[in-house]
Design a protein around this motif. Structure first.
Motif, PDB file in Angstrom:
ATOM      1  N   TRP A  66       0.897  -1.171   0.180  1.00 37.38           N
ATOM      2  CA  TRP A  66       0.016  -0.040  -0.136  1.00 37.38           C
ATOM      3  C   TRP A  66       0.899   1.208  -0.126  1.00 37.38           C
ATOM      4  O   TRP A  66       1.634   1.354   0.590  1.00 37.38           O
ATOM      5  CB  TRP A  66      -0.894  -0.041   1.136  1.00 37.38           C
ATOM      6  N   GLU A  67       0.600   2.091  -1.069  1.00 37.60           N
ATOM      7  CA  GLU A  67       1.654   3.215  -1.095  1.00 37.60           C
ATOM      8  C   GLU A  67       0.725   4.699  -1.497  1.00 37.60           C
ATOM      9  O   GLU A  67      -0.031   4.207  -2.236  1.00 37.60           O
ATOM     10  CB  GLU A  67       2.684   2.997  -2.201  1.00 37.60           C
ATOM     11  N   ALA A  68       1.062   5.388  -0.700  1.00 42.20           N
ATOM     12  CA  ALA A  68       0.416   6.979  -0.646  1.00 42.20           C
ATOM     13  C   ALA A  68       1.491   8.072  -0.706  1.00 42.20           C
ATOM     14  O   ALA A  68       2.498   7.789  -0.225  1.00 42.20           O
ATOM     15  CB  ALA A  68      -0.688   7.046   0.112  1.00 42.20           C
ATOM     16  N   GLU A  93      -8.305   3.973   2.144  1.00 45.72           N
ATOM     17  CA  GLU A  93      -7.759   5.301   1.526  1.00 45.72           C
ATOM     18  C   GLU A  93      -7.804   6.333   2.623  1.00 45.72           C
ATOM     19  O   GLU A  93      -8.781   6.526   3.317  1.00 45.72           O
ATOM     20  CB  GLU A  93      -8.880   5.847   0.308  1.00 45.72           C
ATOM     21  N   VAL A 106      -3.696  13.428   0.929  1.00 48.67           N
ATOM     22  CA  VAL A 106      -3.035  12.660  -0.005  1.00 48.67           C
ATOM     23  C   VAL A 106      -3.192  13.511  -1.417  1.00 48.67           C
ATOM     24  O   VAL A 106      -4.081  14.185  -1.615  1.00 48.67           O
ATOM     25  CB  VAL A 106      -3.105  11.245  -0.292  1.00 48.67           C
ATOM     26  N   VAL A 156      -4.448   6.166  -3.475  1.00 48.99           N
ATOM     27  CA  VAL A 156      -3.246   4.925  -3.028  1.00 48.99           C
ATOM     28  C   VAL A 156      -3.095   3.915  -4.305  1.00 48.99           C
ATOM     29  O   VAL A 156      -3.915   3.574  -4.937  1.00 48.99           O
ATOM     30  CB  VAL A 156      -4.047   4.312  -1.722  1.00 48.99           C
ATOM     31  N   ARG A 176      -2.028   0.065  -4.858  1.00 46.82           N
ATOM     32  CA  ARG A 176      -2.066  -1.173  -4.269  1.00 46.82           C
ATOM     33  C   ARG A 176      -1.432  -2.257  -5.246  1.00 46.82           C
ATOM     34  O   ARG A 176      -1.761  -2.235  -6.372  1.00 46.82           O
ATOM     35  CB  ARG A 176      -3.288  -1.434  -3.682  1.00 46.82           C
TER      36      ARG A 176
END
Length: 85
Positions: free
Chosen positions: A7-9, A64, A70, A74, A76
């Protein structure tokens, strides 16, 4: 089989610390085998969770964050471990 969920934001400029704390506070409906949290330049946060499950299993994922925290949706990814390497 071991499955890793990534998971990257990316936070709004200057709010990376807030995003990091937000991600750390998120609890999943059941605990993974392992969970690691990372940060990177450009106020990015990455969370990897490892699960003892089939690749297509229904696994809990981080939600999210609030849209004001953000800069984009996100990202994924789901990976399975490869034995013997």
């Amino acid at each position: 089989m071991t499955v890793a969920l990534m998971w990257e934001a990316r936070a709004v400029d200057g709010r990376g610390g807030e995003l990091l704390e937000w991600a750390r506070e998120q609890r999943l409906r059941c605990p993974p085998v392992r969970r690691e949290t990372f940060r990177a330049p450009q106020d990015r946060v990455l969370v990897i969770t490892w699960w003892d499950a089939d690749f297509d299993a229904d696994l809990p994922e981080l939600p999210e964050p609030d849209g004001e925290l953000v800069t984009r949706a996100v990202h994924r990814w789901r990976f399975e471990a490869v034995d013997g390497e």
